[in-house]
Design a protein around this motif. Structure first.
Motif, PDB file in Angstrom:
ATOM      1  N   LEU A  64      13.219  51.181  71.069  1.00 20.40           N
ATOM      2  CA  LEU A  64      13.453  51.805  69.716  1.00 20.40           C
ATOM      3  C   LEU A  64      13.878  50.572  69.022  1.00 20.40           C
ATOM      4  O   LEU A  64      15.102  49.961  69.215  1.00 20.40           O
ATOM      5  CB  LEU A  64      14.570  52.732  69.593  1.00 20.40           C
ATOM      6  CG  LEU A  64      14.242  54.083  70.620  1.00 20.40           C
ATOM      7  CD1 LEU A  64      15.657  54.884  70.792  1.00 20.40           C
ATOM      8  CD2 LEU A  64      12.950  54.779  70.106  1.00 20.40           C
ATOM      9  N   ARG A  65      13.471  50.176  67.963  1.00 19.21           N
ATOM     10  CA  ARG A  65      13.836  48.957  67.099  1.00 19.21           C
ATOM     11  C   ARG A  65      14.460  49.513  65.802  1.00 19.21           C
ATOM     12  O   ARG A  65      13.531  49.965  65.071  1.00 19.21           O
ATOM     13  CB  ARG A  65      12.618  48.077  66.904  1.00 19.21           C
ATOM     14  CG  ARG A  65      12.816  46.700  66.055  1.00 19.21           C
ATOM     15  CD  ARG A  65      11.811  45.821  66.242  1.00 19.21           C
ATOM     16  NE  ARG A  65      11.522  45.071  67.520  1.00 19.21           N
ATOM     17  CZ  ARG A  65      10.640  44.656  67.891  1.00 19.21           C
ATOM     18  NH1 ARG A  65       9.493  44.277  67.212  1.00 19.21           N
ATOM     19  NH2 ARG A  65      10.487  44.082  69.177  1.00 19.21           N
ATOM     20  N   VAL A  66      15.694  49.287  65.671  1.00 18.72           N
ATOM     21  CA  VAL A  66      16.329  49.703  64.518  1.00 18.72           C
ATOM     22  C   VAL A  66      16.456  48.406  63.683  1.00 18.72           C
ATOM     23  O   VAL A  66      16.775  47.441  63.822  1.00 18.72           O
ATOM     24  CB  VAL A  66      17.897  50.019  64.840  1.00 18.72           C
ATOM     25  CG1 VAL A  66      18.487  50.508  63.747  1.00 18.72           C
ATOM     26  CG2 VAL A  66      17.836  51.168  66.055  1.00 18.72           C
ATOM     27  N   CYS A  67      15.941  48.868  62.349  1.00 15.61           N
ATOM     28  CA  CYS A  67      15.638  47.841  61.330  1.00 15.61           C
ATOM     29  C   CYS A  67      16.588  48.255  60.177  1.00 15.61           C
ATOM     30  O   CYS A  67      16.259  49.002  59.195  1.00 15.61           O
ATOM     31  CB  CYS A  67      14.318  47.784  60.747  1.00 15.61           C
ATOM     32  SG  CYS A  67      12.955  47.257  62.209  1.00 15.61           S
ATOM     33  N   GLU A  68      17.807  47.812  59.959  1.00 11.13           N
ATOM     34  CA  GLU A  68      18.662  48.013  59.167  1.00 11.13           C
ATOM     35  C   GLU A  68      18.589  46.817  57.944  1.00 11.13           C
ATOM     36  O   GLU A  68      18.416  45.640  58.188  1.00 11.13           O
ATOM     37  CB  GLU A  68      20.137  48.193  59.408  1.00 11.13           C
ATOM     38  CG  GLU A  68      20.429  49.021  60.456  1.00 11.13           C
ATOM     39  CD  GLU A  68      21.811  49.234  60.991  1.00 11.13           C
ATOM     40  OE1 GLU A  68      22.722  49.498  60.121  1.00 11.13           O
ATOM     41  OE2 GLU A  68      22.154  48.885  61.902  1.00 11.13           O
ATOM     42  N   ILE A  76      16.654  48.882  71.256  1.00 15.16           N
ATOM     43  CA  ILE A  76      17.357  49.546  72.463  1.00 15.16           C
ATOM     44  C   ILE A  76      16.203  50.083  73.201  1.00 15.16           C
ATOM     45  O   ILE A  76      15.341  50.891  72.900  1.00 15.16           O
ATOM     46  CB  ILE A  76      18.178  50.662  71.524  1.00 15.16           C
ATOM     47  CG1 ILE A  76      19.250  50.125  70.804  1.00 15.16           C
ATOM     48  CG2 ILE A  76      18.852  51.516  72.840  1.00 15.16           C
ATOM     49  CD1 ILE A  76      19.893  51.321  69.788  1.00 15.16           C
ATOM     50  N   GLN A  77      16.347  49.927  74.467  1.00  8.00           N
ATOM     51  CA  GLN A  77      15.472  50.482  75.445  1.00  8.00           C
ATOM     52  C   GLN A  77      15.752  51.853  75.937  1.00  8.00           C
ATOM     53  O   GLN A  77      17.001  52.178  76.266  1.00  8.00           O
ATOM     54  CB  GLN A  77      15.373  49.597  76.609  1.00  8.00           C
ATOM     55  CG  GLN A  77      15.057  47.977  76.211  1.00  8.00           C
ATOM     56  CD  GLN A  77      13.376  47.821  75.797  1.00  8.00           C
ATOM     57  OE1 GLN A  77      12.784  48.520  76.154  1.00  8.00           O
ATOM     58  NE2 GLN A  77      13.466  46.907  74.952  1.00  8.00           N
ATOM     59  N   ALA A  78      14.828  52.587  76.260  1.00  4.04           N
ATOM     60  CA  ALA A  78      14.975  53.960  76.614  1.00  4.04           C
ATOM     61  C   ALA A  78      13.730  54.307  77.542  1.00  4.04           C
ATOM     62  O   ALA A  78      12.531  53.663  77.692  1.00  4.04           O
ATOM     63  CB  ALA A  78      15.299  54.886  75.394  1.00  4.04           C
TER      64      ALA A  78
END
Length: 327
Positions: A64-68, A76-78
């Motif tokens: 999960l790549r959070v692009c703020e 974040i790996q899941a």
């Protein structure tokens, strides 16, 4: 939860995640040839298995790549199967017909990394801390991805943390994250304790539409209509640019219930408001009071807007009602 699980680690994990911990349950079987007792069993260490999967960081197959805005991306790996089991939006993206289905990296642009990771910890069965500093953001993320248990816990925490002194500020935040239950709770506090609430910093920071909704409310509990008028004047005076809002907000006041002396003083002392279209409401109040005092023809009084000639529920009326109910 899903019926008879198929073999394989993914399907076993789905059942372990979605199931609640329960003790072994006993029932009587009436199947022909096998009378007697049967036992239903369930593994108790399913949550511990999720714990270890998160801690060991093994077999994680989704990023999960959070692009703020203004910040470097955070990965974040899941586990794909855990996300699919925990969240309908994730299920739609990762197991549906969306283009993200076969992607190893899922880009998320509308969330922050910290609350997202807290939500994942909750999904994996870890203990997380809900505080006044993270509850709103955590609610927003969990509501967005439909982790409804966590969203409900955040909402309950925020309601318990809301008081007369901060309910307006909480209301503004609740409207931002679209938490209807929390907004309704704040509105209830504001209606019941309006005189105290109107003196808080949060009240003067409310948006115009919210102020109008509050002051227009027939269930607003005030000692007199002057309390509502004073609150409106304080809100208008907080920012000089708000003077243009006066005609729109003035319609929320029950001018007919203001003492004639207060109307006259307002006309003299607040000429700035009269220039902004409030004079019409004052003249309507004068006419209504004169007709009410001298005219026996109810049809003339009926020509006035019905909601503005209806008295509000005052605190004294509410106290009397409580006494009558007690008796």
């Amino acid at each position: 939860v899903f019926g008879r699980p198929s073999t394989g680690p993914a399907s076993t994990l789905l059942c372990l995640f979605m199931g609640k911990r329960r003790r072994a349950q006993h029932s009587t079987s009436e199947e022909e040839g096998f009378p007697g007792e049967t036992v239903k069993v369930r593994r108790e260490e399913g949550r511990d298995l999720l714990h270890s999967m998160w801690e060991e960081k093994r077999w994680m197959d989704c990023c999960l790549r959070v692009c703020e805005s203004g910040k470097p991306p955070v990965d974040i790996q899941a586990h794909r199967c855990v996300l699919v089991a925990a969240s309908r939006p994730f299920r739609s993206m990762l197991a549906g017909s969306h283009r993200e289905r076969d992607a190893d990296v899922l880009e998320l642009n509308e969330v922050s990394a910290a609350p997202l990771e807290e939500m994942l910890l909750f999904i994996y069965g870890r203990e997380i801390e809900i505080s006044v500093n993270n509850a709103l953001n955590l609610y927003r993320v969990s509501d967005m991805y439909e982790v409804l248990e966590l969203a409900s816990l955040c909402c309950d925490f925020l309601q318990k943390s809301t008081s007369v002194s901060n309910c307006c500020s909480v209301l503004t935040a609740a409207e931002t994250v679209h938490c209807r239950q929390l907004s309704a709770h704040c509105m209830h506090l504001i209606r019941r304790h309006f005189e105290e609430v109107s003196g808080t910093v949060g009240f003067v920071e409310l948006k115009e539409q919210m102020v109008k909704e509050i002051i227009s409310d027939c269930d607003l509990r005030v000692r007199s209509e002057e309390v509502a008028l004073d609150a409106l004047l304080v809100w208008l005076d907080f920012d000089a640019n708000r003077r243009e809002c006066a005609p729109r907000l003035a319609s929320a006041i029950r001018w007919q219930f203001l003492p004639s002396v207060r109307l006259a003083r307002l006309e003299i002392e607040r000429a700035d408001l009269l220039r902004n279209g409030v004079a019409e409401h004052l003249h309507e109040a004068y006419r209504h009071q004169a007709l009410q005092a001298t005219c026996k023809d109810a049809s003339l009084l009926a020509s006035f807007p019905s909601f503005r000639v209806a008295p509000r529920r005052s605190r004294s009326d509410f106290s009397q009602l409580q006494c009558k109910m007690t008796v």
